[in-house]
Design a protein around this motif. Sequence first.
Motif, mmCIF file in Angstrom:
data_model
loop_
_atom_site.group_PDB
_atom_site.id
_atom_site.type_symbol
_atom_site.label_atom_id
_atom_site.label_comp_id
_atom_site.label_asym_id
_atom_site.label_seq_id
_atom_site.Cartn_x
_atom_site.Cartn_y
_atom_site.Cartn_z
ATOM 1 N N GLU A 1 34.101 -39.117 36.420
ATOM 2 C CA GLU A 1 33.531 -39.056 35.060
ATOM 3 C C GLU A 1 33.843 -37.709 34.408
ATOM 4 O O GLU A 1 34.191 -37.645 33.235
ATOM 5 N N MET A 2 33.742 -36.631 35.174
ATOM 6 C CA MET A 2 34.029 -35.302 34.627
ATOM 7 C C MET A 2 35.524 -35.148 34.313
ATOM 8 O O MET A 2 35.885 -34.440 33.374
ATOM 9 N N GLU A 3 36.370 -35.794 35.081
ATOM 10 C CA GLU A 3 37.815 -35.693 34.844
ATOM 11 C C GLU A 3 38.187 -36.243 33.464
ATOM 12 O O GLU A 3 39.145 -35.783 32.846
ATOM 13 N N THR B 1 33.096 -28.782 26.662
ATOM 14 C CA THR B 1 32.831 -29.247 28.018
ATOM 15 C C THR B 1 34.166 -29.612 28.657
ATOM 16 O O THR B 1 35.037 -30.175 28.002
ATOM 17 N N THR B 2 34.308 -29.258 29.932
ATOM 18 C CA THR B 2 35.529 -29.585 30.675
ATOM 19 C C THR B 2 35.144 -30.383 31.912
ATOM 20 O O THR B 2 33.978 -30.737 32.093
ATOM 21 N N ASN B 3 36.124 -30.579 32.792
ATOM 22 C CA ASN B 3 35.814 -31.291 34.030
ATOM 23 C C ASN B 3 35.084 -30.410 35.042
ATOM 24 O O ASN B 3 34.632 -30.885 36.061
ATOM 25 N N LYS B 4 34.921 -29.117 34.749
ATOM 26 C CA LYS B 4 34.240 -28.187 35.666
ATOM 27 C C LYS B 4 32.878 -27.712 35.163
ATOM 28 O O LYS B 4 32.035 -27.321 35.955
ATOM 29 N N VAL B 5 32.697 -27.694 33.849
ATOM 30 C CA VAL B 5 31.448 -27.188 33.273
ATOM 31 C C VAL B 5 31.016 -28.011 32.070
ATOM 32 O O VAL B 5 31.841 -28.556 31.349
ATOM 33 N N PHE B 6 29.711 -28.086 31.913
ATOM 34 C CA PHE B 6 29.131 -28.639 30.684
ATOM 35 C C PHE B 6 28.936 -27.460 29.741
ATOM 36 O O PHE B 6 28.468 -26.396 30.163
ATOM 37 N N ARG B 7 29.271 -27.634 28.468
ATOM 38 C CA ARG B 7 29.077 -26.562 27.488
ATOM 39 C C ARG B 7 28.484 -27.126 26.212
ATOM 40 O O ARG B 7 28.726 -28.267 25.851
ATOM 41 N N ALA B 8 27.748 -26.253 25.536
ATOM 42 C CA ALA B 8 27.188 -26.597 24.225
ATOM 43 C C ALA B 8 27.073 -25.316 23.424
ATOM 44 O O ALA B 8 26.895 -24.233 23.984
ATOM 45 N N ASN B 9 27.184 -25.444 22.116
ATOM 46 C CA ASN B 9 27.008 -24.270 21.259
ATOM 47 C C ASN B 9 26.189 -24.652 20.040
ATOM 48 O O ASN B 9 26.073 -25.827 19.703
ATOM 49 N N SER B 10 25.613 -23.642 19.405
ATOM 50 C CA SER B 10 24.764 -23.897 18.253
ATOM 51 C C SER B 10 24.596 -22.623 17.429
ATOM 52 O O SER B 10 25.018 -21.539 17.843
ATOM 53 N N ASP C 1 21.458 -29.918 23.143
ATOM 54 C CA ASP C 1 22.788 -30.534 23.174
ATOM 55 C C ASP C 1 23.321 -30.604 24.598
ATOM 56 O O ASP C 1 23.901 -31.618 25.005
ATOM 57 N N LEU C 2 23.108 -29.545 25.360
ATOM 58 C CA LEU C 2 23.563 -29.505 26.746
ATOM 59 C C LEU C 2 22.836 -30.565 27.575
ATOM 60 O O LEU C 2 23.467 -31.309 28.334
ATOM 61 N N ALA C 3 21.532 -30.637 27.416
ATOM 62 C CA ALA C 3 20.735 -31.620 28.157
ATOM 63 C C ALA C 3 21.178 -33.041 27.827
ATOM 64 O O ALA C 3 21.304 -33.882 28.720
ATOM 65 N N GLN C 4 21.445 -33.302 26.566
ATOM 66 C CA GLN C 4 21.873 -34.635 26.158
ATOM 67 C C GLN C 4 23.236 -34.984 26.758
ATOM 68 O O GLN C 4 23.446 -36.097 27.240
ATOM 69 N N ALA C 5 24.158 -34.028 26.771
ATOM 70 C CA ALA C 5 25.486 -34.265 27.363
ATOM 71 C C ALA C 5 25.364 -34.544 28.857
ATOM 72 O O ALA C 5 26.026 -35.444 29.394
ATOM 73 N N ILE C 6 24.509 -33.784 29.533
ATOM 74 C CA ILE C 6 24.307 -33.973 30.967
ATOM 75 C C ILE C 6 23.682 -35.338 31.227
ATOM 76 O O ILE C 6 24.132 -36.091 32.103
ATOM 77 N N GLN C 7 22.649 -35.680 30.472
ATOM 78 C CA GLN C 7 21.979 -36.968 30.668
ATOM 79 C C GLN C 7 22.936 -38.134 30.467
ATOM 80 O O GLN C 7 22.943 -39.082 31.240
ATOM 81 N N THR C 8 23.757 -38.048 29.424
ATOM 82 C CA THR C 8 24.708 -39.120 29.151
ATOM 83 C C THR C 8 25.702 -39.263 30.296
ATOM 84 O O THR C 8 25.976 -40.365 30.765
ATOM 85 N N THR C 9 26.234 -38.142 30.753
ATOM 86 C CA THR C 9 27.211 -38.175 31.841
ATOM 87 C C THR C 9 26.581 -38.692 33.124
ATOM 88 O O THR C 9 27.146 -39.570 33.785
ATOM 89 N N VAL C 10 25.433 -38.167 33.473
ATOM 90 C CA VAL C 10 24.799 -38.566 34.730
ATOM 91 C C VAL C 10 24.357 -40.022 34.664
ATOM 92 O O VAL C 10 24.435 -40.742 35.667
ATOM 93 N N GLU D 1 26.682 -22.687 29.117
ATOM 94 C CA GLU D 1 27.411 -23.547 30.057
ATOM 95 C C GLU D 1 26.608 -23.738 31.327
ATOM 96 O O GLU D 1 25.773 -22.908 31.685
ATOM 97 N N LEU D 2 26.906 -24.848 31.998
ATOM 98 C CA LEU D 2 26.307 -25.171 33.289
ATOM 99 C C LEU D 2 27.406 -25.739 34.171
ATOM 100 O O LEU D 2 28.135 -26.647 33.754
ATOM 101 N N SER D 3 27.516 -25.226 35.385
ATOM 102 C CA SER D 3 28.531 -25.682 36.332
ATOM 103 C C SER D 3 28.260 -27.128 36.743
ATOM 104 O O SER D 3 27.139 -27.487 37.116
ATOM 105 N N ALA D 4 29.295 -27.941 36.690
ATOM 106 C CA ALA D 4 29.170 -29.339 37.113
ATOM 107 C C ALA D 4 28.876 -29.410 38.614
ATOM 108 O O ALA D 4 28.089 -30.251 39.059
ATOM 109 N N ASP D 5 29.490 -28.524 39.397
ATOM 110 C CA ASP D 5 29.238 -28.516 40.843
ATOM 111 C C ASP D 5 27.781 -28.176 41.155
ATOM 112 O O ASP D 5 27.181 -28.768 42.051
ATOM 113 N N ASP D 6 27.213 -27.227 40.403
ATOM 114 C CA ASP D 6 25.805 -26.881 40.604
ATOM 115 C C ASP D 6 24.906 -28.081 40.315
ATOM 116 O O ASP D 6 23.923 -28.321 41.023
ATOM 117 N N LEU D 7 25.264 -28.832 39.298
ATOM 118 C CA LEU D 7 24.478 -30.022 38.940
ATOM 119 C C LEU D 7 24.537 -31.060 40.063
ATOM 120 O O LEU D 7 23.508 -31.606 40.459
#
Length: 190
Positions: A182-184, A47-56, A77-86, A146-152
């Motif tokens: 937060e993304m930075e 995950t970076t400051n522009k996108v959320f990423r997860a792998n499995s 994993d992606l959903a959990q990262a997004i929820q934590t950040t948001v 991956e999911l774009s942070a801007d889209d979110l």
Amino acid sequence: MKRIANLSLVLMVIAAAIISGCAKKKTPTPDGEKEVVIPCSGPDFFTTNKVFRANSIGESMDQVTSKKKALTNARNDLAQAIQTTVKTVTDNYTNSRSMNRKEELEQKFESLNREVVEQSLTGIRTICEKLVQTKDGNYKTYIALELSADDLVKQYNDRLSKDDRLKIDYDYEKFKDTFDKEMEKRKGGN
């Protein structure tokens, strides 16, 4: 002519020295150990400051099931990262706002968080997928999403703007600024 040839040779030696000096230095692997390279993972898939990423990884005797397992785990994993950040963003955002209805706002954001994360997962894209067959004949799928942070943020803005009670206290620029900060923190990987 001989001078030009000598100069060219010297320049090539210098260039080779610079290139080899710039190459990444690998740390040696301890004796008796072997480095394992896992497809669809590593710094390019953080995950970076522009996108959320997860792998499995998913493994099964069935090819389709191995992919389903990998996708399910990566999405979770992606959903959990997004929820934590948001959650962090909304906590910081609501704390920065001076309102009488802070508790009500926090509850609304928490409910909205779950809805947006569920919706956001439809916007994910696969950035790496490898299918292998093991010695045992099983299938193993490696996957990265991956999911774009801007889209979110746009999805949050759409949802928040439609809620009449939240719209009164909602400031998109302030929310976006809090989200970007937060993304930075994620810049450069996990």
